[in-house]
Scaffold this motif. Sequence first.
Motif, short mmCIF file in Angstrom:
data_model
loop_
_atom_site.label_atom_id
_atom_site.label_comp_id
_atom_site.label_asym_id
_atom_site.label_seq_id
_atom_site.Cartn_x
_atom_site.Cartn_y
_atom_site.Cartn_z
N HIS A 125 16.76 -18.44 7.66
CA HIS A 125 18.23 -18.36 7.58
C HIS A 125 18.77 -19.43 6.64
CE1 HIS A 125 18.94 -15.21 10.43
NE2 HIS A 125 18.33 -15.84 11.42
N LEU A 126 18.22 -20.63 6.73
CA LEU A 126 18.66 -21.69 5.83
C LEU A 126 18.38 -21.32 4.38
CD1 LEU A 126 19.81 -24.61 5.79
CD2 LEU A 126 17.45 -25.42 5.74
N LEU A 127 17.23 -20.73 4.15
CA LEU A 127 16.82 -20.33 2.81
C LEU A 127 17.74 -19.27 2.22
CD1 LEU A 127 14.46 -20.46 0.63
CD2 LEU A 127 13.49 -18.51 1.86
N THR A 128 18.18 -18.33 3.04
CA THR A 128 18.92 -17.17 2.53
C THR A 128 20.43 -17.26 2.67
OG1 THR A 128 18.60 -16.03 4.67
CG2 THR A 128 16.98 -15.60 2.93
N LEU A 129 20.93 -18.28 3.39
CA LEU A 129 22.37 -18.37 3.62
C LEU A 129 23.00 -19.67 3.14
CD1 LEU A 129 22.57 -16.84 7.23
CD2 LEU A 129 23.13 -15.70 5.07
N ASN A 130 22.22 -20.55 2.52
CA ASN A 130 22.79 -21.82 2.07
C ASN A 130 23.73 -21.62 0.88
OD1 ASN A 130 21.43 -22.56 -0.61
ND2 ASN A 130 19.64 -22.15 0.67
N ARG A 131 24.37 -22.67 0.45
CA ARG A 131 25.45 -22.58 -0.54
C ARG A 131 25.00 -22.06 -1.90
NH1 ARG A 131 27.91 -28.32 -2.04
NH2 ARG A 131 29.09 -26.91 -3.38
N THR A 132 23.70 -22.13 -2.21
CA THR A 132 23.22 -21.59 -3.48
C THR A 132 23.06 -20.07 -3.41
OG1 THR A 132 20.84 -21.75 -2.97
CG2 THR A 132 21.92 -23.72 -3.87
N GLN A 133 23.15 -19.52 -2.20
CA GLN A 133 22.94 -18.09 -1.99
C GLN A 133 24.23 -17.35 -1.64
OE1 GLN A 133 19.60 -16.70 -2.27
NE2 GLN A 133 19.42 -18.73 -3.20
N ILE A 134 25.12 -18.03 -0.90
CA ILE A 134 26.34 -17.41 -0.37
C ILE A 134 27.54 -18.29 -0.73
CG2 ILE A 134 27.51 -16.55 1.68
CD1 ILE A 134 24.91 -15.10 1.21
N ARG A 135 28.61 -17.66 -1.20
CA ARG A 135 29.82 -18.42 -1.51
C ARG A 135 30.94 -18.02 -0.54
NH1 ARG A 135 30.17 -15.46 -7.24
NH2 ARG A 135 30.63 -13.34 -6.55
N PRO A 136 31.85 -18.94 -0.25
CA PRO A 136 32.97 -18.62 0.65
C PRO A 136 33.84 -17.51 0.06
CG PRO A 136 32.77 -21.00 0.32
CD PRO A 136 31.87 -20.35 -0.68
N THR A 137 34.40 -16.70 0.94
CA THR A 137 35.29 -15.63 0.49
C THR A 137 36.24 -15.26 1.63
OG1 THR A 137 35.40 -13.39 -0.43
CG2 THR A 137 33.71 -13.80 1.23
N ASP A 138 37.38 -14.71 1.25
CA ASP A 138 38.32 -14.18 2.24
C ASP A 138 38.16 -12.67 2.41
OD1 ASP A 138 39.50 -16.67 2.72
OD2 ASP A 138 40.85 -16.44 1.00
#
Length: 268
Positions: A125-138
Amino acid sequence: MKLIHIIFLFFFFSAFSQATDSERIGTWSVKNGEIIRNRSKNDQLAIYYWNEFNRIFPQELTKKYIKRIVLMTDGLDEKTGALVALSSKNDKWQLEIDVNDVNFYSKDKKRLHESVYTLVHEFGHLLTLNRTQIRPTDKKLQDEGELYLTLEGEAYKNSYINRFVNLFWKGALLNRWDVIQRKYCYTEANCVEKLYDLYLNNRTEFLTDYAAESPEEDIVESWTAFVLRPKIKKPRTIAHKKINFFYQFPELVEYRRMIRQNTRQYLH
């Protein structure tokens, strides 16, 4: 079209991610890769679990992102662990470990294997969901062909999970999953039953029944199999292809080698 539901988000975190006070052994902050002692009787236990997690996995990720560790227990083989975002930027994470389920002092080979499995899964989960993989969005809606939308934000185009979803969660499967979220996930029992049906109806596509819970769990179950199982030389099912998906990334092949090396004392 995929819709992120507030009700499902609440259910997900309340059922799977948050340890209640009655279950908690303790909570410790992590700073610069080191446990901050609480001056409690369980400080050494927390230091042991953190040092072992930090030893097994790439410290370029563990030291950078893990900012809190929670030790808890709800008995054997219930919730074994969790990884929870502490920031909407996905740059701070909390690691939760059930000390009865993750027990490296056990003489039981099955328990040792399950302990390694749990930690590899949570690191996934850390590998696939950290900030290099996922960006904030509304954004709350994801149309067909758009970047994958998670509870944590919107996946980058070349992120592991966006590539994974584009390959393995096309059209009908993602639509069926979304229908289950909208129509049945107002109660845990209904949600679990329908997701298990999704697994049974697509058994050659999933490595475990838990993988059918979401693309986020599917990629992590596939990652765990990639780390712990041999490469599938002649993949015959989509589930097999999911294991081999990770071999296209040299950095993940190196992570696999490292993790297998660092856990061999528990697996042999």
